[in-house]
Motif scaffolding. Structure first.
Motif, short mmCIF file in Angstrom:
data_model
loop_
_atom_site.label_atom_id
_atom_site.label_comp_id
_atom_site.label_asym_id
_atom_site.label_seq_id
_atom_site.Cartn_x
_atom_site.Cartn_y
_atom_site.Cartn_z
N TYR A 1 55.60 52.65 54.53
CA TYR A 1 55.80 53.98 55.09
C TYR A 1 56.30 53.86 56.53
O TYR A 1 56.05 52.87 57.22
N MET B 1 54.29 53.85 60.50
CA MET B 1 52.99 53.45 59.97
C MET B 1 52.51 52.18 60.69
O MET B 1 53.21 51.16 60.71
N ASN C 1 46.46 50.79 59.99
CA ASN C 1 46.17 52.01 59.25
C ASN C 1 45.80 51.65 57.81
O ASN C 1 46.52 50.90 57.14
N SER D 1 48.46 51.82 55.17
CA SER D 1 49.67 51.00 55.28
C SER D 1 49.71 49.96 54.18
O SER D 1 48.67 49.50 53.69
N ASP E 1 43.10 58.52 59.90
CA ASP E 1 42.84 57.40 59.00
C ASP E 1 41.40 56.89 59.09
O ASP E 1 41.09 55.79 58.66
#
Length: 637
Positions: free
Chosen positions: A94, A97, A101, A104, A441
């Protein structure tokens, strides 16, 4: 490659047909298939190591390859498989990103594979979602060149999206496209929404290897699991090459294998209509499947099908076996008629030889297993209501808390209500402060997860009380595999099975209802069903299990095919409204539910439409006209 093809042919169901343009093998389960794929990858790694050469792997993310990575990790830990000579390139990421995260793909790959094997960190390549927009174009060129400088990909592992994308090569991608940034299709973002707790949190862009990059791999294996992939896989394997289904570009690759489970293969011609491919062994099940198909194709009810209809549509050999369309039509009509019952627990003092359930015992002990705290009323609310009304000893078992599906806004509302009561506790204030400062997140705190679970419990009790069920017949199992606080769940473990076994042994049921919705083979429904199957296997030698029948229902997205249904429970218009009312008790799952998918209808609308469609299909086959029907298939253990 020839050795691997032989292995696939021997392990799975393999049959070339004139309809298929890509080599594919069908396995009983994704678990079995994943092990075979992992063995091929391991063999390649060892072969390259023996030649003192790097093994360049193209790797995929998502739910499809998880079991492959688990098996590779097992082989590393238990069999000594080394990844020291492996250089990996991931398909996509992504954008933007960060690597840390939890959504990810960098995080995913380390969580599922890289952290558990001896691959060198410098040999791991995952597209960098933090590259600045100004540097992104050159970064993609460099990523592409790095693959080429190593001699290209030796092996590319793929999944497939419902848009037909491989990597993030969405519809419209060019056959010669290279690594680049791309705008994600809405369906792709909708499918990713559960992981991001809402589609609004899913990035709109990504970095992806191109179709040309993928097709340059020396060997390609694409994994396809579950009913929700069946339609796009049929288009990919049997359709024309088109940019609107980018996976069809693989038809021109001379060393590609699609590895499918039974659900994913369901729409292939050789599976759905095998009589169009070759002469069939006409089992009772296949006869019904074929006649239902013919009825739907010709738009005729069973009893109006003619000899000509059968002969014109590749079924003359079936007609030859049965003698005439007249005899066959009556036989199939009667078979479907016998699935219909208004007495899902069996009709007392009645001949049950032509009914789906036994007449005795008149009052049955029943367990309805519900993966989430609303699947019971969504999927079989009418049958649930009728079982209670007809005097059966009904128990509801909610297998998971469902807390992950409660939005932060919903939890904040309840925390503020609790604060308004001025209770002698600071917990509501702590929850309010936490939610107001929570990052996108971040995993929910334990207190927030408990609140979200309580919300779903109270909603469930509202629905079960509406149907007249006592609270002591409602069981919240909170299976441990689910309680991670994230979309990613743990594998089933013995404590999960022990909880399931204990409830079954306590109640000693005559009937068990469970969710047989296998659209996502790695989803919560599948894990909950597996927990039941393992429990049944554990307990099957107990005397009371001889009298236990298991009925599988489907969730909000899919229904059993007409020819698969073994019990059809009709509902009157009033019963449809009672079911809707019970669903409405689950307020946290209404109005913008988090796991909506690409269908904007609320769950109650979806399931009412589905129940009406099932009733219409029965009527179109020439059977009675009902307002709605809930459908079940029996599981024999």
């Amino acid at each position: 490659m020839q050795t691997e093809l032989i292995k696939y042919k021997e392990a799975g169901k393999f049959e070339e047909t004139r309809f298929e343009k890509i080599h594919n093998v069908i396995f009983e389960s994704s678990q079995e298939a994943s092990i075979i794929v992992a063995q091929e990858i391991a063999s390649l790694i060892k072969e390259k190591s023996a030649q003192n050469k790097p093994c360049v792997l193209g790797l995929a993310t998502g739910s499809s390859p998880i079991k492959v990575y688990e098996e590779l990790v097992r082989m590393h830990k238990e069999d000594g498989l080394s990844f020291a000579n492996v250089v990996s390139f991931n398909l996509d990421e992504y954008y933007p990103m960060g690597k840390t995260n939890i959504q990810s793909y960098y995080y995913f790959m380390h969580e599922h594979l890289f952290n558990h094997v001896d691959i060198l960190p410098e040999n791991v390549n995952v597209p960098n979602g933090t590259v600045s927009p100004e540097e992104l174009h050159q970064y993609c060129i460099d990523y592409e060149n790095k693959i080429k400088n190593l001699g290209g990909l030796d092996f590319q592992l793929l999944g497939i999206g419902r848009t037909g994308h491989v990597g993030f090569n969405e519809p419209g991608s060019h056959i010669n496209s290279g690594t680049r940034s791309i705008i994600l299709d809405h369906i792709t973002r909708a499918d990713a929404a559960p992981s991001f707790l809402g589609i609004e949190n899913v990035p709109r862009k990504a970095i992806t290897m191109g179709v040309g990059t993928v097709r340059s791999a020396k060997r390609i294996v694409l994994l396809g699991w579950g009913l929700n992939k069946a339609s796009v896989l049929k288009k990919t394997i049997e359709g024309e090459i088109t940019s609107q289904v980018p996976a069809t570009y693989l038809q021109d690759h001379d060393n590609t294998t699609f590895v499918l489970d039974q659900g994913a293969s369901a729409e292939l011609t050789r599976v759905k209509t095998p009589w169009l491919v070759a002469n069939c062994k006409w089992t009772k099940e296949l006869q019904l499947q074929a006649v239902v198909w013919l009825s739907e194709l010709t738009n005729k009810p069973f009893l109006k099908l003619t000899d000509k209809d059968y002969n014109d549509n590749g079924m003359s050999d079936l007609l030859a076996e049965e003698g005439s369309a007249y005899d066959l039509n009556i036989k199939m009509f009667n078979k479907m008629q016998k699935t219909i019952t208004g007495w899902p627990g069996g009709k007392p003092n009645a001949d049950d030889s032509s009914r789906p359930e036994r007449a005795t015992p008149e009052k049955k002990r029943v367990i309805i297993f519900s993966p989430h705290p609303d699947d019971d009323v969504i999927s079989m609310g009418g049958t649930f209501d009728r079982l209670v009304q007809q005097g059966h000893d009904v128990h509801i078992a909610y297998q998971t808390s469902g807390n992950i599906a409660v939005s932060d806004d919903e939890a904040l509302k309840f925390a503020e209500i609790a604060k308004g009561f001025d209770l002698n506790t600071k917990e509501p204030n702590d929850i309010i402060d936490y939610l107001n400062n929570k990052t996108g997140d971040e995993i929910d705190s334990l207190e927030v997860r408990k609140l979200k679970a309580r919300i779903r419990r109270s909603e469930s009790l509202g629905a079960t009380r509406y149907f007249g069920l006592d609270d002591d017949h409602v069981h919240f199992l909170d299976l441990p595999f689910y309680e991670t606080g994230t979309i990613k769940k743990n594998n089933l473990s013995q404590p999960d099975i022990d909880i399931m076994c204990q409830l079954i042994s306590d109640i000693k049921p005559h009937q068990i209802y469970a969710a047989g919705d296998l659209a996502d083979p790695h989803g919560t429904h599948k894990v909950c069903l597996d927990s039941l199957f393992i429990a049944l296997e554990t307990l099957k030698k107990e005397d009371y299990m001889d009298d236990c029948w298991v009925w599988l229902y489907r969730g909000a997205w899919h229904e059993w095919e007409s020819y698969e249904i073994e019990m059809a429970v009709p509902m009157s218009p009033d019963q449809v409204l009672r079911k809707r009312h019970a669903i409405f008790y689950h307020q946290s799952q209404k109005d913008g539910v988090m796991f909506q998918g690409d269908d904007n209808r609320e769950f109650w609308v979806r399931v009412e439409d589905r129940n009406r469609l099932t009733a219409k299909k029965y009527n179109d086959l020439g059977l009675a006209d009902y307002a709605a029907i809930e459908a079940f298939k029996r599981y024999h253990f």
